[in-house]
Design a protein around this motif. Structure first.
Motif, PDB file in Angstrom:
ATOM      1  N   ARG A 188       0.808  -1.219   0.000  1.00 17.34           N
ATOM      2  CA  ARG A 188       0.000   0.000   0.000  1.00 17.34           C
ATOM      3  C   ARG A 188       0.847   1.279   0.000  1.00 17.34           C
ATOM      4  N   ASP A 189       2.161   1.161  -0.010  1.00 13.46           N
ATOM      5  CA  ASP A 189       3.013   2.348  -0.011  1.00 13.46           C
ATOM      6  C   ASP A 189       2.712   3.187  -1.248  1.00 13.46           C
ATOM      7  N   PRO A 190       2.338   4.455  -1.076  1.00 10.90           N
ATOM      8  CA  PRO A 190       1.913   5.266  -2.216  1.00 10.90           C
ATOM      9  C   PRO A 190       3.004   5.515  -3.250  1.00 10.90           C
ATOM     10  N   GLU A 191       4.272   5.342  -2.870  1.00  8.33           N
ATOM     11  CA  GLU A 191       5.364   5.607  -3.804  1.00  8.33           C
ATOM     12  C   GLU A 191       5.957   4.344  -4.398  1.00  8.33           C
ATOM     13  N   GLY A 203       4.573   1.001  -3.738  1.00  9.83           N
ATOM     14  CA  GLY A 203       3.683  -0.152  -3.632  1.00  9.83           C
ATOM     15  C   GLY A 203       3.096  -0.604  -4.954  1.00  9.83           C
ATOM     16  N   CYS A 204       2.156  -1.544  -4.860  1.00 15.58           N
ATOM     17  CA  CYS A 204       1.474  -2.096  -6.034  1.00 15.58           C
ATOM     18  C   CYS A 204       0.321  -1.166  -6.428  1.00 15.58           C
ATOM     19  N   PRO A 205       0.266  -0.712  -7.687  1.00 19.12           N
ATOM     20  CA  PRO A 205      -0.807   0.208  -8.097  1.00 19.12           C
ATOM     21  C   PRO A 205      -2.207  -0.321  -7.814  1.00 19.12           C
ATOM     22  N   TRP A 206      -2.416  -1.618  -8.025  1.00 19.95           N
ATOM     23  CA  TRP A 206      -3.754  -2.176  -7.784  1.00 19.95           C
ATOM     24  C   TRP A 206      -4.110  -2.096  -6.304  1.00 19.95           C
ATOM     25  N   PHE A 243     -12.225   0.095   1.270  1.00 17.27           N
ATOM     26  CA  PHE A 243     -12.997  -0.916   2.010  1.00 17.27           C
ATOM     27  C   PHE A 243     -14.086  -1.548   1.136  1.00 17.27           C
ATOM     28  N   ALA A 244     -14.770  -0.718   0.361  1.00 19.94           N
ATOM     29  CA  ALA A 244     -15.890  -1.214  -0.443  1.00 19.94           C
ATOM     30  C   ALA A 244     -15.424  -2.152  -1.538  1.00 19.94           C
ATOM     31  N   THR A 245     -14.280  -1.867  -2.162  1.00 17.87           N
ATOM     32  CA  THR A 245     -13.820  -2.729  -3.256  1.00 17.87           C
ATOM     33  C   THR A 245     -13.238  -4.034  -2.748  1.00 17.87           C
TER      34      THR A 245
END
Length: 273
Positions: free
Chosen positions: A25-28, A30-33, A39-41
């Protein structure tokens, strides 16, 4: 360059998984997906993984169960990571909350109460504790807190159990069977009217009272239907196999032919020890 020591430490346990999730989840870096999810997805994947756990158990696929439980655990880690990013709570908060809940709900194990109770008494005590917890959450209604996201059959079962606790229930199976007959008649009347909304409404009523029958018989409807689905899948596969020995497929066959094979498979299953 991030330190990958923990990522590749196979002995690190849950801390390794938490770090993997944080890095995904790292914004720089991490994995784009993974970064795009919320939460909803992710919720539909959580539900799917829970069903895959149940499926592995149903099939007795114990080697697969380890992986399926891991997939389900990863869903909890994913949600907790997103919650931490939003400042709601952390994974450790989840663990602490669950641990505290189990200790509070088992005073006969972790407290001063006696363990000399029947399973029925322990169930009543459990429900009393849960009712107190709901009251603290300002959930005053008897049906409050039954999750909307549950599968419909399971939610119907839980709603009926909650209503039964406050006395809204039939005393035995007889009136339930009468209600099934009544709802069946109403469904036939709706079908004859060709009103799609009425048909759906009456069909739902019939399903709901069938769930009630299962509850009175001690049958959990979701589990019963999963068992029947597995039975249907198994028997239909046998029909296909027997047709294949004749050089045919279901599309090449008549309903009478397939029905006869179904009866053969059913009879053969019943003769097995």
């Amino acid at each position: 360059m991030p330190d990958d020591t923990l990522i590749h430490d196979q002995t690190a346990g849950i801390e390794r998984l938490l770090e993997i999730m944080r890095r995904l989840r790292d914004p720089e870096t991490g994995c784009p997906w993974d970064i795009e999810q919320d939460f909803a997805t992710i919720a539909p994947y959580t539900i799917e993984e829970a069903y895959e756990v149940a499926d592995a158990i149903e099939r007795g696929a114990w080697d697969e169960l380890k992986g399926e439980l891991g997939d389900l655990l990863f869903q909890s880690v994913f949600h907790a990571q997103m919650a931490a990013e939003a400042g709601h709570f952390t994974f450790q908060d989840v663990v602490r909350t669950m641990s505290d809940k189990m200790v509070d709900r088992h005073p006969h194990v972790f407290g001063d109460e006696t363990r000399d109770k029947s399973a029925e008494q322990q169930t009543r005590d459990w429900e009393a504790i849960k009712a107190t917890e709901r009251a603290k959450k300002a959930q005053q209604g008897a049906l409050d807190g039954v999750a909307l996201g549950l599968p419909a059959l399971l939610r119907a079962y839980k709603l009926q159990k909650r209503a039964a606790r406050v006395g809204f229930d039939w005393g035995d199976v007889g009136p339930v069977l009468d209600k099934i007959a009544e709802e069946t008649r109403e469904l036939v009347e709706a079908r004859d009217s060709l009103d799609a909304d009425a048909i759906e409404d009456e069909f739902g009523d019939l399903l709901f009272v069938l769930v009630n029958l299962g509850r009175h018989l001690g049958v959990e409807p979701e589990a019963a239907l999963r068992r029947t689905n597995a039975k249907f899948t198994r028997r239909f596969a046998q029909i296909e196999a027997r047709l294949a020995t004749r050089g045919k497929t279901p599309e090449d066959s008549t309903l009478d032919e397939m029905d006869a094979l179904w009866n053969q498979v059913k009879a053969q299953e019943k003769t097995r020890p």
